[in-house]
Structures are given as C-alpha cells and as structure tokens.
Design an enzyme around this catalytic site. Structure first.
Site, PDB file in Angstrom:
ATOM      1  N   ASN A 163      33.278  44.582 -27.103  1.00  0.00           N
ATOM      2  CA  ASN A 163      33.362  44.631 -28.552  1.00  0.00           C
ATOM      3  C   ASN A 163      33.860  43.290 -29.065  1.00  0.00           C
ATOM      4  O   ASN A 163      35.059  43.024 -29.124  1.00  0.00           O
ATOM      5  CB  ASN A 163      34.288  45.765 -28.988  1.00  0.00           C
ATOM      6  CG  ASN A 163      33.704  47.124 -28.695  1.00  0.00           C
ATOM      7  OD1 ASN A 163      32.803  47.582 -29.394  1.00  0.00           O
ATOM      8  ND2 ASN A 163      34.195  47.765 -27.637  1.00  0.00           N
ATOM      9  N   GLU A 164      32.924  42.433 -29.413  1.00  0.00           N
ATOM     10  CA  GLU A 164      33.241  41.079 -29.841  1.00  0.00           C
ATOM     11  C   GLU A 164      33.827  41.074 -31.254  1.00  0.00           C
ATOM     12  O   GLU A 164      33.767  42.091 -31.967  1.00  0.00           O
ATOM     13  CB  GLU A 164      31.970  40.219 -29.805  1.00  0.00           C
ATOM     14  CG  GLU A 164      31.331  40.091 -28.428  1.00  0.00           C
ATOM     15  CD  GLU A 164      32.113  39.171 -27.486  1.00  0.00           C
ATOM     16  OE1 GLU A 164      33.275  38.855 -27.779  1.00  0.00           O
ATOM     17  OE2 GLU A 164      31.552  38.759 -26.455  1.00  0.00           O
ATOM     18  N   PRO A 165      34.419  39.926 -31.678  1.00  0.00           N
ATOM     19  CA  PRO A 165      34.918  39.824 -33.053  1.00  0.00           C
ATOM     20  C   PRO A 165      33.859  40.281 -34.056  1.00  0.00           C
ATOM     21  O   PRO A 165      32.685  39.926 -33.947  1.00  0.00           O
ATOM     22  CB  PRO A 165      35.221  38.331 -33.190  1.00  0.00           C
ATOM     23  CG  PRO A 165      35.605  37.918 -31.797  1.00  0.00           C
ATOM     24  CD  PRO A 165      34.703  38.702 -30.901  1.00  0.00           C
TER      25      PRO A 165
END
Length: 644
Positions: A163-165
C-alpha cells in the site's frame, strides 16, 4: 526469552505502543512466542488460527524461530490458516523472487501446515480476472473467520503490504503500481531495477485494519526515520502505516537501531521523562543535541539555552552550564586521534586507543570486498603508514554484485591465456569462455548464475581487493578471503549463519590473534550481509571468550559504518581525522574496485557512487565536529568500541 529494553505506551507523543529490544533476534523470538501461544490457544479451543503473513527481511527470523519451535517443541500448525499480504505482478510462483517461493523456503516447507490452508496472492492471474480474484481473496479471509494476527513490516515510503503513499484506510485487496522508491529498494532482489515488476497485488489498508491484532516489525537504523513518522506523526495517506494508529490492538516491535529516533529514546527531556544525568552517554547526547538545535558551539551554550529547550533539570542536577559544556567538549575532543592504533610512548589517559603494545596486530573485517576502503580507507592507510601489522579479512566473495558484461570481459581475457585455465581444469579456456558467454547471453532476469560465472565474478572482486591492498601497502599474505558459506548461494537471499561460518572466523582470529579488530557495525545494508557478517564475528569472539582464549584479554573491537549510514555524533568514541591528501588516497583505493565504479549493481536508495557517499559522510562528520567548536578537518572516519 529476553524482555524488551523499553516499552513505550501510546501517549500524546507516541501514538502507537512500542516495544524496543536489544536486537532483532530477541525481538523476533518474542514475536514468534506470541504467535506460538496464539496457535496453541486456538487449538485448545478447537478453532483455527488465522495468520496474516508478511515477506521481506523483517519476518525471516520470526519464521526461523517458528520452525525451531515446530521441530524442537512440537508446535503444530495443523490448525493454522494463512493469508499473505502481497505478491509482485506478474510473477510465476516458482520464480526466485516470488513470495510463494519465499514462504516455502522460510516457513511452509518446514512445518506441518495443511497446503489447502495456505493462501498467497497469485501473480499469474490474467489481468482481466484480477478484480474478481481480489474480491474472492477478501471473501476467503472472511470465510476463515477473519485474521487473528497480522504480521507487518514497513517500507521506506511508509507502506504496509504494498500500500504505497496515497492508499486510503478503506482500500481493499487490489492491483497497485509500485512507487519508484519501493522498486529501487527491491532492485537487489531482481539484479537491477529494470527487472523489478512495476505492479503488485496487495491486501488493502482496510483489509489489514480488520485483523484482530497487528504486529509491525522494523530493524536497523535505516528504518528509524519512517518508524518515527509512523509512531509520532499525524495520520496521513502519504505514510500509510500511520493508519495503524486507529487500530485498537497494535504492537510495534523494534530493535534499538530502528527505535533510535523516537522522542523517548532520542530526546526524552522534551517529553518531561525522567533522565539519569549521571549517564555520561545521555549527557553527551543532550548537550550535542542542544548545540545543534540552537546552532552554537558547545562552549557558547548558555543557561538560557538549556532552560528554553527542556534541559532545566540537567542544569539543576549537573550545572552550571559552563561546567557541563567543558565536560562534554573535553569528551568529544578526546575522541579525536591521528593514531588509531595508539600513539607509542605517549600518555594514553585521554586517548581512545592504548599506546601499548606498539606496533599492534590489526584485523579489519570487510563484509564485501570493498567495505574496508569505503568505510575506513583513511584509517586503514594510516594504520599501515604508522607501522602496524594490518590484515584484512574479506568475509564474502561479493560475486552477486558484478555485472554480467564484466564476467564476459574477464572470461574473454582468460581465453587469451589458455594455459591459465588448463592448469586448474585441464580444459581449454576457449571452451569455458564460450560456455560462460552462452550462459550469460541466454540468462533470464533474476536467474541464478552458473557455478562457473559465480567463480569468475568472485575472482573479479578478489582481484580488485588485492589491488586496493597493494595501494595501501599491505603485504601480499595479509589479505584473507574467507568466502563464508552463508553467502555463496548465487542469490541475494542468503542462508542463515552456520557453524562453518563461525568455525572459519574463529580459525582466522586464532591465527592472527589481533590486538585490534575492526568490523562493520551498520545494520542498514539492504541485503543484510553486513548484519550476518557482524553476527559471525560477535559469536566467534563470544565462543573464544567462553573457552578462555588468552589473547582476547588484550584485544579491542572497533565498529565502523559503511556506505549506508554513519554513527551519530554523540555515539562516536574514536574520530580519525583525514587531510585532503588522505581523502584523495582513500578515493584511489576505492577506485581499484572497478566493477563497483560508475554504477554499482546494487546501489540501494542512494544513487551516488560509493566513493561519493563515503566522502560526503566523512566531510559531514568533520563539519559537525567543527560546528560544535572542535578543530576543523577535511574529513573524519568514526568508530564505536564494542566491549565484550
């Protein structure tokens, strides 16, 4: 099982509860014990235990301990149902970098979990079926009763899972595009960033938050900054891990290095926490922090500076300010020495190293064939120049960090000198050249090199190390190539430290019987090799000490840090200044490692060349000493003593 060094409850300053352990081994054992207790508890209730599992370097020791508990204590996984967080996309399950393979190698192949209870996102699902596949993955978690305990690591971008920025708290299992930083960090696993998949399947933040308990682990000083943002920062989608602050049962488990930037550890006085000002290390940390905060040399700090920055208790207990300033200034001044092996016939009362014996036998351990000159090349040169008997032990071959075209170039060179290979294999070198060239021509991204190619790449790095040693003036027999077995897999993922690694290290130590040992003390090496190499040294010394080895009574161990990180100014116990000429000589020694020049195969997050990082680090340390009011130097190499 060792208790944590510190337990920090969730407060206004720390928004998540934290347990800090002396090292990742103790922390991992604690996490594994929690998991084992939960498995047994659920089994006694006749219920399945549903585990959310992570990959990467953080949980590997947890898995190793769970395997040990299964083999030695009879821990059964028959009632365990597992769901993994993520998988690269596309990714075949048998690929070297697949998380299916990772989980089998570290855990599933060594325990009695039922195959039908194992769930890992499928990196081969056709793109048009991904949405339905992800929806079904969520349903399977619910059908299993939800996740009882979710293991997490944390990436440098603050991601959990993939879950990236930008990922929100309502996000579910889905296909996601990987951040550039994440792909850079994964480059070493794929033998180059260009081979890293651009996408991945991952559980969403919302999926993770539905677990009944969450345990997040982080090791090493390289994670300290993002851990601080997660634990003490505001909730934001730019650091998805901060969403854990809303969960009712989260435990953040750290080693000392990963927790070093948290306010209660770094600046406890800012939270009004009790401080033992008789602790010299804490006193020095506070005063150097104050000087840097108010941008003043130490000797110019005033009582107002102390009072206005949360240090009034220090003044009340140890003041006045002038006395504190003088004490800390003198301590820092006494760390500086141009004689890292000790100055002969000198008063060594306030020097970091003993004057006698002189000359000393010195053994420098280098995890890879260039860490010695990158990290402490100036000190190495000075030790040789000052007449000490200096040995360098290259702990691993470093063969995976050589580009394929370098291997072809050297194979071609050998082909021109046919007799060189005839002497060892009895086979014409032309045959070997064509075999190597054909293999590399058809090599697939991430494919393990053949034994022949690994040998050639290892010889390339060995030759470069010998060249750097010659430049430094070491006698030919003083370079020792250990080729520790844990490293020789041909892959970034290594074997655990084994008995043979310890035996080889103990044998070398006993042969040289050094008065000084230098070792890489950094834990931020992204491949973990430095961490394992350091463990090999520590365990070897401890075994020798337990057996009553007499030469250890007169041996000191100094720890340096490498291309990834430097010691904080308050930690430094020996500072070796470098002149402009010495910095240039050090650069020339680094340049001897031509296979790592221009663009190293595994650069890590910092895209600068290793010599540029090294010089910048040395100059930054020198500048800090200068700003604190100490003498001004071109560069400084820093060391911390390990007392065993």
């Amino acid at each position: 099982m060792a208790p944590p060094l510190a337990t920090l409850p969730a407060t206004a300053g720390a928004r998540l509860p934290v347990s800090i352990y002396a090292d990742s081994e103790e922390a991992s054992a604690s996490v594994a014990a929690q998991i084992a207790d939960l498995i047994r508890e659920r089994a006694a209730e006749g219920q399945p235990c549903v585990l959310g599992l992570a990959t990467g370097s953080s949980p590997t020791r947890v898995y190793e301990e769970l395997v040990r508990l299964h083999r030695e204590d009879g821990l059964s996984f028959q009632n365990v149902v597992s769901f993994n967080l993520d998988e690269y996309y596309p990714m075949a399950p048998g690929s070297l970098q697949s998380y299916v393979r990772f989980m089998r190698e570290y855990l599933f192949d060594h325990i009695d979990i039922r195959p039908e209870n194992v769930h890992i996102p499928d990196g081969t699902v056709p793109k048009e079926q991904i949405n339905e596949y992800c929806r079904r993955y969520e349903e399977q978690i619910k059908e299993a009763g939800g996740i009882d305990l979710q293991l997490l690591g944390i990436g440098r971008t603050g991601h959990i899972g993939f879950n990236e920025p930008g990922s929100g708290p309502a996000s579910r299992t889905r296909l996601i595009t990987l951040d550039h930083v994440t792909r850079t960090d994964a480059a070493s696993d794929f033998y180059g960033e260009e081979n890293v998949p651009r996408r991945a399947l991952t559980m969403g933040v919302g999926t993770i938050l539905e677990a009944r308990k969450i345990v997040l682990m982080a090791w090493g000083e390289g994670k300290a900054a993002v851990v601080k943002r997660m634990v003490e920062g505001e909730v934001t989608d730019s650091v998805p891990a901060t969403y854990l602050q809303s969960h009712p049962d989260v435990q953040v488990v750290l080693d000392e290095a990963a927790g070093a930037d948290l306010t209660p550890r770094k600046t406890p006085w800012l939270q009004g926490l009790p401080c033992d000002w008789q602790d010299a290390a804490l006193l020095r940390k506070a005063v150097t922090w104050l000087a840097r905060t108010v941008s003043k040399p130490i000797l110019k700090l005033t009582e107002e500076d102390y009072n206005e920055n949360g240090l009034s208790d220090l003044l009340a207990e140890s003041g006045p300010a002038y006395d504190i300033n003088i004490r800390v200034f003198n301590e820092l001044q006494h760390t500086i020495t141009g004689w890292p092996g000790g100055k002969p016939n000198a008063d060594d009362t306030y020097r970091p190293e003993r004057a006698a014996p002189f000359p000393k036998r010195v053994l420098i351990f280098s995890p890879h064939p260039d860490d010695d000159v990158i990290s402490m090349g100036g000190t190495l040169l000075r030790l040789v120049d000052q007449g000490h008997e200096v040995h360098v032990a290259y702990q691993t071959s470093g063969n995976i960090a050589v580009f394929d075209d370098e291997a072809i170039r050297f194979a071609e060179f050998v082909a021109d000198y046919d007799h060189a290979f005839r002497l060892t294999s009895g086979e014409p070198a032309d045959n070997i050249y064509h075999r190597v060239a054909d293999f590399l021509k058809n090599k697939q991204p991430g494919q393990v090199d053949s034994d022949e190619v690994q040998q050639i790449k290892g010889l390339i790095r060995r030759g470069e190390a010998k060249s750097a040693c010659r430049l430094a003036g070491l006698p030919e027999g003083n370079a020792h190539f250990q080729d520790l077995p844990f490293y020789e897999t041909g892959r970034v993922r290594k074997k655990p430290l084994g008995d043979e690694d310890i035996r080889l290290t103990m044998e070398l130590l006993n042969r040289i019987q050094p008065h000084q040992i230098y070792a890489a003390g950094d834990l931020s090496d992204p491949h973990g090799t430095h961490r394992v190499c350091l463990a090999a040294i520590f365990q070897s010394i401890q075994q020798l000490q337990a057996s009553g080895t007499p030469w250890l009574d007169d041996c000191w161990v100094w720890l340096y840090r490498g291309a990834w990180q430097e010691w904080d100014i308050d930690q430094i116990e020996m500072a070796v200044p470098l002149s402009p000429q010495e910095l240039t000589r050090k650069r020339r020694a680094i340049f001897k490692h031509q296979s790592q020049k221009d663009r190293p195969l595994f650069p890590g997050a910092d895209q600068r060349e290793f010599w540029q990082r090294s010089e910048a680090r040395n100059r930054t340390t020198a500048k800090l000493y200068d700003e604190l009011g100490l003498p001004e130097y071109e560069g400084i190499e820093a060391f911390v003593r390990w007392e065993f």
